[in-house]
Write an enzyme that holds these catalytic residues in place. Structure first.
Site, PDB file in Angstrom:
ATOM      1  CG  HIS A  69     -10.744   8.432   2.183  1.00  0.00           C
ATOM      2  ND1 HIS A  69     -11.820   7.590   2.018  1.00  0.00           N
ATOM      3  CD2 HIS A  69      -9.733   7.660   2.638  1.00  0.00           C
ATOM      4  CE1 HIS A  69     -11.455   6.359   2.365  1.00  0.00           C
ATOM      5  NE2 HIS A  69     -10.206   6.382   2.756  1.00  0.00           N
ATOM      6  NE  ARG A 122      -4.840   6.283   0.940  1.00  0.00           N
ATOM      7  CZ  ARG A 122      -5.674   5.625   1.718  1.00  0.00           C
ATOM      8  NH1 ARG A 122      -6.348   6.263   2.668  1.00  0.00           N
ATOM      9  NH2 ARG A 122      -5.850   4.335   1.557  1.00  0.00           N
ATOM     10  CG  PHE A 171      -2.360   0.008   0.989  1.00  0.00           C
ATOM     11  CD1 PHE A 171      -2.936  -0.955   0.195  1.00  0.00           C
ATOM     12  CD2 PHE A 171      -3.195   0.985   1.554  1.00  0.00           C
ATOM     13  CE1 PHE A 171      -4.316  -0.964  -0.037  1.00  0.00           C
ATOM     14  CE2 PHE A 171      -4.564   0.988   1.323  1.00  0.00           C
ATOM     15  CZ  PHE A 171      -5.129   0.015   0.530  1.00  0.00           C
ATOM     16  CD  GLU A 217      -2.946   3.754  -0.967  1.00  0.00           C
ATOM     17  OE1 GLU A 217      -3.663   4.722  -0.621  1.00  0.00           O
ATOM     18  OE2 GLU A 217      -1.890   3.475  -0.415  1.00  0.00           O
ATOM     19  CG  HIS A 241      -8.481   7.538  -1.336  1.00  0.00           C
ATOM     20  ND1 HIS A 241      -8.192   7.082  -2.597  1.00  0.00           N
ATOM     21  CD2 HIS A 241      -8.174   6.525  -0.488  1.00  0.00           C
ATOM     22  CE1 HIS A 241      -7.733   5.827  -2.501  1.00  0.00           C
ATOM     23  NE2 HIS A 241      -7.716   5.477  -1.234  1.00  0.00           N
ATOM     24  CD  GLN A 294      -5.789   9.996   3.353  1.00  0.00           C
ATOM     25  OE1 GLN A 294      -6.495   9.054   3.673  1.00  0.00           O
ATOM     26  NE2 GLN A 294      -4.482   9.989   3.526  1.00  0.00           N
ATOM     27  NE  ARG A 302      -6.627   7.171   7.022  1.00  0.00           N
ATOM     28  CZ  ARG A 302      -7.001   6.113   6.291  1.00  0.00           C
ATOM     29  NH1 ARG A 302      -6.511   4.914   6.538  1.00  0.00           N
ATOM     30  NH2 ARG A 302      -7.871   6.248   5.319  1.00  0.00           N
ATOM     31  CG  LEU A 327     -11.976   4.593  -1.545  1.00  0.00           C
ATOM     32  CD1 LEU A 327     -11.494   6.019  -1.421  1.00  0.00           C
ATOM     33  CD2 LEU A 327     -11.569   3.785  -0.342  1.00  0.00           C
TER      34      LEU A 327
END
Ligand SMILES: Cc1cc2nc3c(=O)[nH]c(=O)nc-3n(C[C@H](O)[C@H](O)[C@H](O)COP(=O)(O)OP(=O)(O)OC[C@H]3O[C@@H](n4cnc5c(N)ncnc54)[C@H](O)[C@@H]3O)c2cc1C
Ligand code: SF4
Ligand code: SF4
Ligand code: FES
Lengths: 601, 250
Positions: free
Chosen positions: A379, A313, A123, A257, A240, A238, A414, A254
């Site tokens: 997100h 991200r 990730f 990832e 995304h 954040q 994050r 979403l």
């Protein structure tokens, strides 16, 4: 005023929120022998956590033996642009593996390695393949496992019950209880509690394009601040990088990832893998510089450096934004995410079944044959209630917080997969912290009747008002303006404009008018959530104005660089005499043995 | 924007269908149209939803009589001007509009025996092969939409059976515990009594509506029924059951 009947309950520990964090907290508090109840807005089992896809980060070393908590800690801090509360990041990295094993012990079935251990996937921002996962529905696995554990322990759940106010004993700055309403009939309910754990999740619903559900209105953030708790890092939201962009109805939903973790790559309209043009200096030494190098890294991490598709991200979201602005976007205003040309249909369907179905059913796109169109979506809230790293207690005695609503762990940005592990690591700690506190508290504090009356009057106002705007219109205005004026790329001018917009909407909110009665009335529910969304929007914007630099989830067009000065400051946001104040506070510095990990080798 | 003729149930048991003409876009799903209606002509319309992507199982209803998730029904599948009837799930008591009281399901959830794992290996880890967990992972895909419960005739047509029959969703959950590779008590068929497995006559209606694609009948119910049958004809187990019944009866 009219007398309303109020149902009353007493618990040592009341947990607000039944997501991954709230459930873990309740299980722990019960284990310490405290009477414990959970309250949640939706049905039990529907919290946001159920939607989490890609996985849960924990340095178990099942795929790469070299992995350990120190590497995870370092990745988390660097991903957060060093603004994280280092102690939380350390605890998180150290305890996450045990929490994964605990879920397995409770029945979770994670995907396996060849020798039968828990498989881990790559990730963004994580040096090694580290995310324990179940295809692309890891959150469902976590939530169901905890839900069934909680059910087997007989924990009392008040579902479709919304808390609207926390009650505080002003003299001692201690929590005394909470007031809420049942969604079904609109009847009022009051809890006396020695300790309360807030685990209400995120606040993305103030933006127009978001992966958050109707619950993501940040109630816990706002209620805690109104109760006197200090908030931290509220400017960091954040976006995304990969949300769906088409068709319009799914805009923002979403795309995990995990697609990139499993080999997918981002391309622009000229078919170029543009992420190679956006490698920041901080990550240059660890990132592949050619496509060949990136592709061999997928095969074996010792054969090359990681692909820039998996940068943190914030970097990827900004890159997509720039590509679209430069006219190299996809037909519906995103970019392409291609896994079809890189992996076999069988592999894609096996690893990403829910993405396959999501695109097939909602967009008519077969991701094993064609690329997806994706763009940034709001997100996750990095900021939240400021808590003590060991106990998860806030600055109000007896008020604890865990999960997305708590701030500190993730700093300015994050890393994917660090939320699910956060939920259980700090959910558990909050449960213990609250249980310890409750045990040391002899009796329940009295709840101030005047505060209750005030809160009730406020709740009933939308029925008493007439000729005001309806809550849906006000909400939409907030979402559209936040998206436009306080989104991924910010400027002082627009933020100041947003602040006056918030003032304007607050006035409208005072006369918000709803139809019907208290009987399962979503219009009324939304009218009450508006107060929370507007409060959080104001906190966010005020902090964003003060942070005159670009860092993580906060990008300022007028201050495009990160500054050393702001790199050592967290903004504390609190309510003083009814108005929101922002104050800079020097970040804690970490002990030498941890600082050592960041010396470039 | 084209218009759609939505007929929506409004009110409680004494309510009625009300017709609304609502604008829609081709790329939308039924839930979007319901939301548009909610933000305009029916602001207190009660409807549940969370994820809008078929992942949470909140938006269950009956669309033109078919139990479905409103967020997964695309408008392109309807012809412009077509009347669409949206009703709440029939099997559960109605609260208001499209929202029903599904608490019976949560009561059943508490009846399912809890998972009790085998001991870990000496290094503190469990080992399982991917092939051995695939069935369990299928069961774990359940999003608790309760559409299978809604469609099952055992309770849809005979609400009185609700006391003795937990329904397909919980057969899935029982199977998932029972067939878990680490379950230490999974060999005990006694754990399968009392859930009403024998009421099911394998019509497969539940499997047909399951949005998570779980083969409820073939993979959960039939194997459970087989375990029960084996148990009934296995004299040793049969004796064991009598003895254990006697014990717990004390
Ligand atoms: C689509 C999607 C995919 C994601 N994928 C990942 C991933 O792969 N890995 C990862 O680590 N993270 C992921 N995340 C992030 C992660 O899922 C969330 O941050 C996390 O689940 C939040 O959990 P929580 O326990 O804090 O709160 P939630 O799960 O959001 O639960 C909040 C709870 O609080 C209740 N509540 C809220 N307000 C009130 C109120 N006023 N009164 C009573 N109850 C209230 C709600 O009803 C709910 O029960 C993803 C998020 C989304 C949206
Ligand atoms: S197969 Fe059994 S459980 Fe499923 S709908 Fe038919 S009778 Fe009900
Ligand atoms: S088994 Fe399928 S139909 Fe039944 S509740 Fe679960 S997801 Fe819904
Ligand atoms: S809203 Fe989640 S399944 Fe439809």
């Amino acid at each position: 005023m009219t007398d309303y009947e109020i149902e009353e309950h007493e618990y040592d520990v009341l947990v607000i929120g039944a997501g991954g964090a709230g459930l873990r907290a309740a299980i722990e508090s019960l284990a310490f022998g405290c009477s414990t109840a959970i309250v949640c807005k939706s049905l039990f089992g529907k919290a946001h956590t159920v939607m989490a896809e890609g996985g849960m980060a924990a340095a178990m070393g099942n795929v790469y033996e070299e992995d350990n908590w120190k590497v995870h800690f370092r990745d988390t801090m660097r991903g957060g642009k060093m603004l994280n509360n280092w102690r939380m990041a350390q605890i998180h990295a150290q305890e996450a593996p045990d929490r994964v094993l605990e879920l397995e012990e409770w029945g979770a079935l994670f995907d396996r390695t060849e020798d039968g251990l828990i498989l881990q996937r790559d990730f963004g921002g994580h040096k090694y393949a580290r995310l324990a996962h179940v295809g692309d529905s890891t959150g469902l696995e976590m939530l169901r496992t905890e839900q069934q554990k909680a059910a087997s322990l007989g924990i009392k759940v008040f579902s479709e019950c919304t808390i609207n106010r926390l009650m505080v004993d002003k003299k001692t700055n201690s929590i005394s209880g909470a007031l809420g309403y049942w969604r079904e009939k609109g009847n009022l309910i009051k809890f006396k509690a020695k300790a309360i754990i807030i685990a209400t999740g995120g606040l993305g619903k103030m933006y127009a394009i978001t992966s958050n559900s109707w619950e993501g209105t940040g109630d816990g953030h706002a209620m805690a601040m109104m109760a006197g708790a200090e908030m931290v890092d509220m400017e960091f939201v954040q976006f995304h990088p990969t949300g769906m962009v088409w068709p319009p109805s799914v805009k923002g939903i979403l795309v995990t990832e995990g697609v990139r973790g499993d080999g997918g790559t981002l391309r622009n309209s000229t078919d170029k893998r543009f992420m190679f043009n956006y490698i920041p200096e901080m990550f240059a030494s660890e990132t592949a510089s050619t496509e060949d190098e990136a592709d061999s890294w997928y095969e074996d991490h010792s054969l090359g450096r990681r692909t820039p598709d998996l940068l943190p991200r914030d970097e990827v979201a900004r890159a997509i934004n720039s590509e679209v602005k430069a006219g190299r976007g996809s037909p519906h205003g995103g970019v392409f995410l291609d896994i079809a040309s890189r992996r076999s249909p069988e592999y894609i369907q096996k690893r990403l079944p829910s993405m396959y179905h999501q695109f097939k059913q909602l967009a008519g796109v077969d991701i094993t044959k064609e690329p997806m169109e994706v763009g940034p979506t709001c997100h996750y809230a990095m900021g939240g209630i400021k808590v003590n790293a060991e106990t998860a207690q806030s600055s109000v005695n007896g008020l604890f917080a865990a999960g997305e609503v708590a701030g500190g762990l993730h700093g300015a940005n994050r890393l994917g997969g660090n939320s699910l592990s956060d939920l259980v690591v700090f959910g558990r700690r909050a449960g213990k912290g609250a249980a310890d506190y409750a045990k040391n508290t002899e009796s329940f504090l009295p709840i101030d009747q005047i505060e209750i009356d005030k809160a009730i009057q406020n709740m009933m106002m939308p029925f008493d008002n007439s000729n005001g705007e309806n809550p849906y219109t006000i909400h939409k205005e907030l979402q559209d303006s936040m998206q436009k004026l306080a989104g991924i790329i910010r400027t002082e001018e627009e933020l100041v404009q947003m602040l006056s917009k918030v003032e304007d909407l607050k006035k409208k909110m005072l006369s918000v008018t709803v139809e019907g009665n208290r009987w399962f009335n979503p219009g009324w529910h939304l009218a009450l959530d508006l107060e929370f969304m507007l409060t959080n929007a104001e906190s966010l914007v005020r902090a964003a104005i003060e942070r005159k630099e670009s860092r993580g989830g906060h990008t300022r067009d007028d201050y495009p660089e990160a500054s050393k000065k702001f790199g050592e400051i967290n903004f504390i946001i609190k309510q003083v005499n009814g108005s929101i104040k922002v104050e800079p506070r020097q970040s804690d510095s970490m002990p030498d043995e941890l600082a050592e990990l960041f010396k470039d080798k | 924007m084209p218009l759609v003729d939505l007929k929506v149930w409004r009110g409680d048991d004494n309510g009625e269908y009300i017709s609304y003409l609502v604008e829609y876009d081709e790329g939308e799903v039924i839930l979007d149209v319901v939301h548009r209606l909610q933000s305009t002509d029916a602001q207190d319309l009660a409807v549940r939803w969370n994820c809008k992507a078929g992942k949470c199982g909140s938006c269950s209803a009956e669309v033109n009589g078919k139990p479905s998730l409103m967020c997964m029904q695309r408008m392109v599948n309807f012809t412009p001007g077509e009347e669409i009837i949206i009703s709440p799930m029939k099997t559960f008591p109605l609260i208001k509009d499209l929202v029903t009281d599904v608490s019976w399901n949560y009561e059943n959830a508490r009846k399912v025996p809890a998972f009790s794992p085998k001991k870990v290996d000496t290094d503190g880890k469990h080992r399982m092969q991917q092939v051995d967990i695939e069935r369990g992972q299928e069961f774990h895909q359940c999003i608790e939409c309760y559409l299978c419960q809604d469609v099952c005739h055992v309770i849809r047509d005979h609400p009185e059976n609700k006391d003795n029959f937990v329904g397909p969703r919980f057969f899935v959950q029982i199977a998932s515990v029972n067939m878990h590779p680490l379950e230490s008590a999974s060999q005990k068929p006694s754990a399968l009594y009392g859930f009403g497995l024998d009421y099911c006559n394998i019509t497969k209606c539940c499997t047909e509506v399951c949005p998570a694609g779980i083969k409820i009948t073939d993979n959960a119910i039939i194997p459970l029924k087989e375990r029960l049958v084996d148990d009934k004809y296995d004299p040793v187990r049969w004796l064991g059951r009598i003895i254990s019944k006697g014990k717990s009866g004390k």
